[in-house]
Design an enzyme around this catalytic site. Structure first.
Site, mmCIF file in Angstrom:
data_model
loop_
_atom_site.group_PDB
_atom_site.id
_atom_site.type_symbol
_atom_site.label_atom_id
_atom_site.label_comp_id
_atom_site.label_asym_id
_atom_site.label_seq_id
_atom_site.Cartn_x
_atom_site.Cartn_y
_atom_site.Cartn_z
ATOM 1 N N ARG A 36 -1.705 -14.976 3.075
ATOM 2 C CA ARG A 36 -2.560 -14.397 4.134
ATOM 3 C C ARG A 36 -1.916 -14.610 5.512
ATOM 4 N NH1 ARG A 36 -6.838 -10.917 2.897
ATOM 5 N NH2 ARG A 36 -7.465 -11.344 5.032
ATOM 6 N N ARG A 50 2.069 -7.360 8.751
ATOM 7 C CA ARG A 50 1.235 -6.293 9.321
ATOM 8 C C ARG A 50 1.658 -5.961 10.754
ATOM 9 N NH1 ARG A 50 -4.518 -8.062 6.477
ATOM 10 N NH2 ARG A 50 -4.475 -6.485 4.827
ATOM 11 N N PHE A 101 -15.735 2.435 6.685
ATOM 12 C CA PHE A 101 -14.331 2.811 6.447
ATOM 13 C C PHE A 101 -14.011 3.026 4.969
ATOM 14 C CE2 PHE A 101 -14.559 -1.872 6.696
ATOM 15 C CZ PHE A 101 -13.992 -2.231 5.469
ATOM 16 N N LYS A 160 0.828 -1.212 0.000
ATOM 17 C CA LYS A 160 0.000 0.000 0.000
ATOM 18 C C LYS A 160 0.868 1.271 0.000
ATOM 19 C CE LYS A 160 -3.942 -2.361 2.119
ATOM 20 N NZ LYS A 160 -5.064 -2.296 3.087
ATOM 21 N N HIS A 165 -2.066 -5.701 0.915
ATOM 22 C CA HIS A 165 -3.313 -6.387 0.556
ATOM 23 C C HIS A 165 -2.951 -7.764 0.035
ATOM 24 C CE1 HIS A 165 -7.152 -7.294 -1.410
ATOM 25 N NE2 HIS A 165 -6.396 -7.777 -2.391
ATOM 26 N N THR A 205 -6.066 -8.459 9.616
ATOM 27 C CA THR A 205 -6.395 -7.146 9.055
ATOM 28 C C THR A 205 -6.074 -6.031 10.046
ATOM 29 O OG1 THR A 205 -8.208 -8.201 7.856
ATOM 30 C CG2 THR A 205 -8.274 -5.795 8.027
ATOM 31 N N ASN A 218 -2.513 -0.707 6.705
ATOM 32 C CA ASN A 218 -1.986 -1.960 7.269
ATOM 33 C C ASN A 218 -0.997 -2.640 6.311
ATOM 34 O OD1 ASN A 218 -3.897 -2.683 5.435
ATOM 35 N ND2 ASN A 218 -5.095 -3.980 6.804
HETATM 36 O O1 CDP Z 1 -7.231 -6.588 3.695
HETATM 37 P P1 CDP Z 1 -8.053 -7.679 4.350
HETATM 38 O O2 CDP Z 1 -8.570 -8.706 3.347
HETATM 39 O O3 CDP Z 1 -7.341 -8.320 5.505
HETATM 40 O O4 CDP Z 1 -9.315 -6.971 5.028
HETATM 41 P P2 CDP Z 1 -10.744 -6.543 4.437
HETATM 42 O O5 CDP Z 1 -11.764 -6.869 5.471
HETATM 43 O O6 CDP Z 1 -10.944 -7.114 3.067
HETATM 44 O O7 CDP Z 1 -10.641 -4.958 4.329
HETATM 45 C C1 CDP Z 1 -9.951 -4.328 3.274
HETATM 46 C C2 CDP Z 1 -9.129 -3.204 3.851
HETATM 47 O O8 CDP Z 1 -10.019 -2.225 4.389
HETATM 48 C C3 CDP Z 1 -8.231 -3.577 5.018
HETATM 49 O O9 CDP Z 1 -6.989 -4.132 4.624
HETATM 50 C C4 CDP Z 1 -8.050 -2.225 5.698
HETATM 51 O O10 CDP Z 1 -7.087 -1.428 4.997
HETATM 52 C C5 CDP Z 1 -9.420 -1.581 5.508
HETATM 53 N N1 CDP Z 1 -10.301 -1.730 6.694
HETATM 54 C C6 CDP Z 1 -10.477 -0.626 7.524
HETATM 55 O O11 CDP Z 1 -9.918 0.446 7.266
HETATM 56 N N2 CDP Z 1 -11.291 -0.743 8.644
HETATM 57 C C7 CDP Z 1 -11.912 -1.897 8.921
HETATM 58 N N3 CDP Z 1 -12.697 -1.987 10.007
HETATM 59 C C8 CDP Z 1 -11.733 -3.015 8.099
HETATM 60 C C9 CDP Z 1 -10.913 -2.903 6.980
HETATM 61 MG MG MG Z 2 -9.980 -8.496 1.860
#
Ligand code: CDP
Ligand code: MG
Length: 145
Positions: free
Chosen positions: A87, A104, A59, A11, A117, A93, A114
């Site tokens: 992963r 992370r 978000f 990112k 991706h 996350t 974080n």
């Molecule tokens: O990236 P990942 O698949 O682990 O998480 P996601 O649930 O698909 O969410 C995508 C991205 O949204 C995350 O990597 C975070 O950057 C952001 N996010 C956030 O800002 N606040 C949250 N409560 C959940 C996700």
């Molecule tokens: Mg995701």
């Protein structure tokens, strides 16, 4: 043994911190081969389409802003069980919950920023890889020296 491909994004805030090399080193040590790579700054419309599954989330706007602040390093990884294995390397996350030693845990600045991706399933890996790359941009591990 299942050889899979997955999409990785370093990112913008992590690119700005100059840790691309550290993250790529971890991937290669974990036998995740980088088979295609490009640096680009996502436009707001690209970021919204890429993260469409989250468009109703609270978000979302913050995520789009963080993902468009500067260039991202986008790559396709190939390896055994690459989706799950990446992963695990990434960590949870929310970096507060990420296991020690994960990317992370070491490099996230916040829940949104974080560091990286990674695709979460083979369906999303296919969609996300095709979002950024054509098959001519990818060099399967078996074709590399
Ligand atoms: O990236 P990942 O698949 O682990 O998480 P996601 O649930 O698909 O969410 C995508 C991205 O949204 C995350 O990597 C975070 O950057 C952001 N996010 C956030 O800002 N606040 C949250 N409560 C959940 C996700
Ligand atoms: Mg995701």
């Amino acid at each position: 043994m299942t050889i899979e491909r997955t999409l990785s994004i370093i990112k913008p805030h992590a690119v700005a911190k100059k840790i691309i090399g550290k993250i790529f080193y971890r991937l290669e040590c974990a036998k995740l081969a980088i088979i295609g790579c490009k640096m680009l700054q996502l436009t707001p419309s690209q970021a919204k389409e890429f993260y469409v599954e989250h468009q109703e989330k609270i978000f979302f706007q913050n995520l789009i802003q963080c993902m468009t602040l500067g260039p991202s390093m986008i790559s396709v990884l190939e390896g055994e069980n690459a989706i799950q294995s990446y992963r695990q390397l990434m960590g949870a996350t929310n970096p507060i919950h990420a296991l020690s030693g994960t990317i992370r845990a070491d490099y996230a600045d916040s829940l949104t920023e974080n560091a990286i991706h990674g695709s979460d399933s083979s369906t999303s890996a296919t969609r996300e890889i095709n979002f950024f790359f054509s098959c001519h941009d990818l060099f399967s591990k078996s074709c590399q020296l």
